[in-house]
Structures are given as structure tokens and as C-alpha cells.
Motif scaffolding. Structure first.
Motif, PDB file in Angstrom:
ATOM      1  N   GLY A   2       0.579  -1.552  -0.179  1.00 10.94           N
ATOM      2  CA  GLY A   2       0.089  -0.122   0.197  1.00 10.94           C
ATOM      3  C   GLY A   2       0.614   1.261   0.195  1.00 10.94           C
ATOM      4  O   GLY A   2       0.666   2.231  -0.529  1.00 10.94           O
ATOM      5  N   ALA A   5       2.279   1.789  -3.248  1.00  5.88           N
ATOM      6  CA  ALA A   5       1.368   2.225  -3.878  1.00  5.88           C
ATOM      7  C   ALA A   5       1.356   2.981  -3.834  1.00  5.88           C
ATOM      8  O   ALA A   5       0.928   4.645  -5.607  1.00  5.88           O
ATOM      9  CB  ALA A   5       0.378   1.736  -4.597  1.00  5.88           C
ATOM     10  N   ILE A  54      -1.531  -1.541  -5.867  1.00  4.39           N
ATOM     11  CA  ILE A  54      -2.586  -1.983  -4.862  1.00  4.39           C
ATOM     12  C   ILE A  54      -3.375  -3.409  -5.228  1.00  4.39           C
ATOM     13  O   ILE A  54      -4.023  -4.301  -4.582  1.00  4.39           O
ATOM     14  CB  ILE A  54      -3.815  -0.683  -5.048  1.00  4.39           C
ATOM     15  N   ARG A  57      -2.367  -7.035  -3.835  1.00  5.88           N
ATOM     16  CA  ARG A  57      -2.199  -7.271  -2.290  1.00  5.88           C
ATOM     17  C   ARG A  57      -3.090  -8.562  -2.246  1.00  5.88           C
ATOM     18  O   ARG A  57      -4.146  -9.126  -2.073  1.00  5.88           O
ATOM     19  CB  ARG A  57      -2.614  -6.132  -1.384  1.00  5.88           C
TER      20      ARG A  57
END
Length: 60
Positions: A2, A5, A54, A57
Motif C-alpha cells: 500500500g 502504491a 494495490i 495485495r
């Protein structure tokens, strides 16, 4: 992923801003190869990379 990203997305946004600045010629191009099209394509690549980070994940 995260945070990665987020960093890549911010870099993409900055490239888009640089493309706009170059397109309206607020500042002259530093090098002739760095046109507004270069900045927008780089921005698109970085945005797509951020989306890939993203989505990569893992779901638990």
C-alpha cells in the motif's frame, strides 16, 4: 504494498503536473527529449503500476 502504491501514485501525479507545466510552457523544457508527451506517458505508466501494486495485495 500500500505504501509503495502511494509513493508510485504520487510520483505519477507529479509527472502529470510536470507535463501540464511543460505543455503550457510555463517553464522551458530542460532537455528537448522531455516533452509534454513524455511526462504524460510516464505518468500513465506510473499510475498503472500503482494500480498493479494495490491489486497485488493478498487477500486473507
Amino acid at each position: 504494498m500500500g505504501i509503495t502504491a502511494l509513493i508510485v501514485g504520487i510520483a505519477g501525479g507529479l509527472c502529470a503536473v510536470m507535463g501540464i507545466i511543460t505543455a503550457v510552457e510555463i517553464i522551458p523544457a530542460v532537455m528537448p527529449q522531455l516533452t509534454w508527451m513524455f511526462w504524460f506517458v510516464l505518468s500513465a505508466i506510473l499510475y498503472l503500476t500503482a494500480i498493479a501494486f494495490i491489486l497485488s495485495r493478498g487477500y486473507e
